[in-house]
Design a protein around this motif. Structure first.
Motif, PDB file in Angstrom:
ATOM      1  N   GLY A   1       0.806  -1.216   0.000  1.00  0.00           N
ATOM      2  CA  GLY A   1       0.000   0.000   0.000  1.00  0.00           C
ATOM      3  C   GLY A   1       0.836   1.262   0.000  1.00  0.00           C
TER       4      GLY A   1
ATOM      5  N   GLY B   1      -4.768  -0.166  -6.816  1.00  0.00           N
ATOM      6  CA  GLY B   1      -5.067  -1.174  -5.810  1.00  0.00           C
ATOM      7  C   GLY B   1      -5.502  -2.520  -6.343  1.00  0.00           C
TER       8      GLY B   1
ATOM      9  N   GLY C   1       3.541  -0.371   4.772  1.00  0.00           N
ATOM     10  CA  GLY C   1       2.142  -0.019   5.002  1.00  0.00           C
ATOM     11  C   GLY C   1       1.459  -1.114   5.798  1.00  0.00           C
TER      12      GLY C   1
ATOM     13  N   VAL D   1      -1.562  -5.812   1.803  1.00  0.00           N
ATOM     14  CA  VAL D   1      -2.550  -5.492   0.780  1.00  0.00           C
ATOM     15  C   VAL D   1      -2.443  -6.564  -0.293  1.00  0.00           C
ATOM     16  CG1 VAL D   1      -3.293  -3.781  -0.939  1.00  0.00           C
ATOM     17  CG2 VAL D   1      -2.342  -3.017   1.252  1.00  0.00           C
TER      18      VAL D   1
ATOM     19  N   SER E   1      -6.426  -0.420   9.397  1.00  0.00           N
ATOM     20  CA  SER E   1      -5.901  -0.155   8.062  1.00  0.00           C
ATOM     21  C   SER E   1      -6.957  -0.392   6.995  1.00  0.00           C
ATOM     22  CB  SER E   1      -4.702  -1.064   7.777  1.00  0.00           C
ATOM     23  OG  SER E   1      -3.659  -0.818   8.687  1.00  0.00           O
TER      24      SER E   1
ATOM     25  N   ALA F   1      -7.091   0.013   2.406  1.00  0.00           N
ATOM     26  CA  ALA F   1      -6.421   0.439   1.174  1.00  0.00           C
ATOM     27  C   ALA F   1      -7.456   1.138   0.300  1.00  0.00           C
ATOM     28  CB  ALA F   1      -5.816  -0.751   0.445  1.00  0.00           C
TER      29      ALA F   1
ATOM     30  N   GLY G   1      -5.371   1.478  -3.599  1.00  0.00           N
ATOM     31  CA  GLY G   1      -4.073   0.862  -3.372  1.00  0.00           C
ATOM     32  C   GLY G   1      -3.213   1.526  -2.329  1.00  0.00           C
ATOM     33  N   ILE G   2      -3.674   2.627  -1.750  1.00  0.00           N
ATOM     34  CA  ILE G   2      -2.890   3.379  -0.768  1.00  0.00           C
ATOM     35  C   ILE G   2      -3.214   2.878   0.633  1.00  0.00           C
ATOM     36  CG2 ILE G   2      -2.352   5.673   0.139  1.00  0.00           C
ATOM     37  CD1 ILE G   2      -3.736   6.737  -2.504  1.00  0.00           C
ATOM     38  N   SER G   3      -2.204   2.476   1.378  1.00  0.00           N
ATOM     39  CA  SER G   3      -2.391   2.051   2.760  1.00  0.00           C
ATOM     40  C   SER G   3      -2.671   3.278   3.620  1.00  0.00           C
ATOM     41  CB  SER G   3      -1.128   1.346   3.277  1.00  0.00           C
ATOM     42  OG  SER G   3      -1.257   1.051   4.651  1.00  0.00           O
TER      43      SER G   3
ATOM     44  N   GLU H   1     -10.060  -1.900  -0.344  1.00  0.00           N
ATOM     45  CA  GLU H   1      -9.745  -3.250   0.115  1.00  0.00           C
ATOM     46  C   GLU H   1      -9.638  -3.185   1.627  1.00  0.00           C
ATOM     47  OE1 GLU H   1      -6.122  -6.476   0.165  1.00  0.00           O
ATOM     48  OE2 GLU H   1      -6.313  -5.235  -1.636  1.00  0.00           O
TER      49      GLU H   1
ATOM     50  N   ASP I   1      -9.039  -4.801   5.497  1.00  0.00           N
ATOM     51  CA  ASP I   1      -7.946  -5.571   6.072  1.00  0.00           C
ATOM     52  C   ASP I   1      -8.239  -7.070   5.977  1.00  0.00           C
ATOM     53  OD1 ASP I   1      -5.826  -6.573   7.526  1.00  0.00           O
ATOM     54  OD2 ASP I   1      -6.079  -5.203   9.202  1.00  0.00           O
TER      55      ASP I   1
END
Length: 196
Positions: A4, A45, A95, A98, A137, A139, A142-144, A181, A183
């Motif tokens: 992520g 992601g 991160g 993911v 957490s 995503a 795609g970013i954590s 997404e 956890d």
């Protein structure tokens, strides 16, 4: 598996519909520097498999499942995308875990700018609400990110300057659709508990 931590912001070069799928070409100089046929690259992601590399452009096939569950079907030539190569076993997990298996989409509900950061609020699909926890957490494209607040039908995150500058999140506006997404650990815990 991914972390992520977005490596670069790329750009869609072309999308060619192919019946129940699509072939997408994406420019990403960093992620193509060592990419080869069969490698995994997360695009906003979504874990996709490289089928061709030509200079700084890689090509992937996107199946119907990915088009239906994510925002990839709305992309067009010129769209910016977040890119991350699969993590190697000898790298730091910066991160969180993911998978690149997007659970669904969410909509940007609000955006408030602070002095150096932005607070964003997103819709939360009912089927995914039980997996989202404050300080947990998630995503997004795609970013954590860390969840700052959550209720039954929405959640919030705060974005630092680095995230705003180096990812597509800096340009997201109210009404935009993003991939989420949850956890994976929460999903496995639930499955183990429910089966007993």
């Amino acid at each position: 598996m991914f972390t992520g931590i977005i490596e670069e912001k790329g750009q869609v070069v072309a999308i060619e519909p192919a019946g129940d799928s699509a072939r997408m070409s994406v420019r990403g100089p960093l992620v193509t520097s060592d990419a080869a046929h069969g490698d995994s690259i997360a695009v906003n992601g979504v874990c996709l498999t490289v089928v061709d590399v030509d200079g700084d452009v890689f090509t992937v096939d996107v199946i119907r499942e990915s088009l239906d569950r994510s925002s990839l079907g709305a992309l067009q030539a010129g769209s910016p995308v977040n890119l991350e190569r699969a993590v190697r076993a000898d790298q730091r997990l910066g991160g969180h875990i993911v998978q690149g298996h997007v659970d669904g989409t969410a909509v940007v509900l609000s955006r408030e700018s602070g002095e150096r950061w932005d607070d964003l609020r997103f819709s939360l699909p009912p089927a995914l609400a039980r997996y989202v926890a404050e300080k947990g957490s998630i995503a997004i494209d795609g970013i954590s990110l860390t969840v700052t607040t959550v209720d039954d039908d929405s959640f919030g995150v705060s974005l630092i300057p680095t995230t705003l500058q180096l990812t597509t999140m800096g340009g997201r506006q109210v009404g935009d659709v993003v991939n989420i997404e949850v956890d994976v650990i929460a999903k496995y815990v639930e499955r183990l508990v429910v089966r007993q």
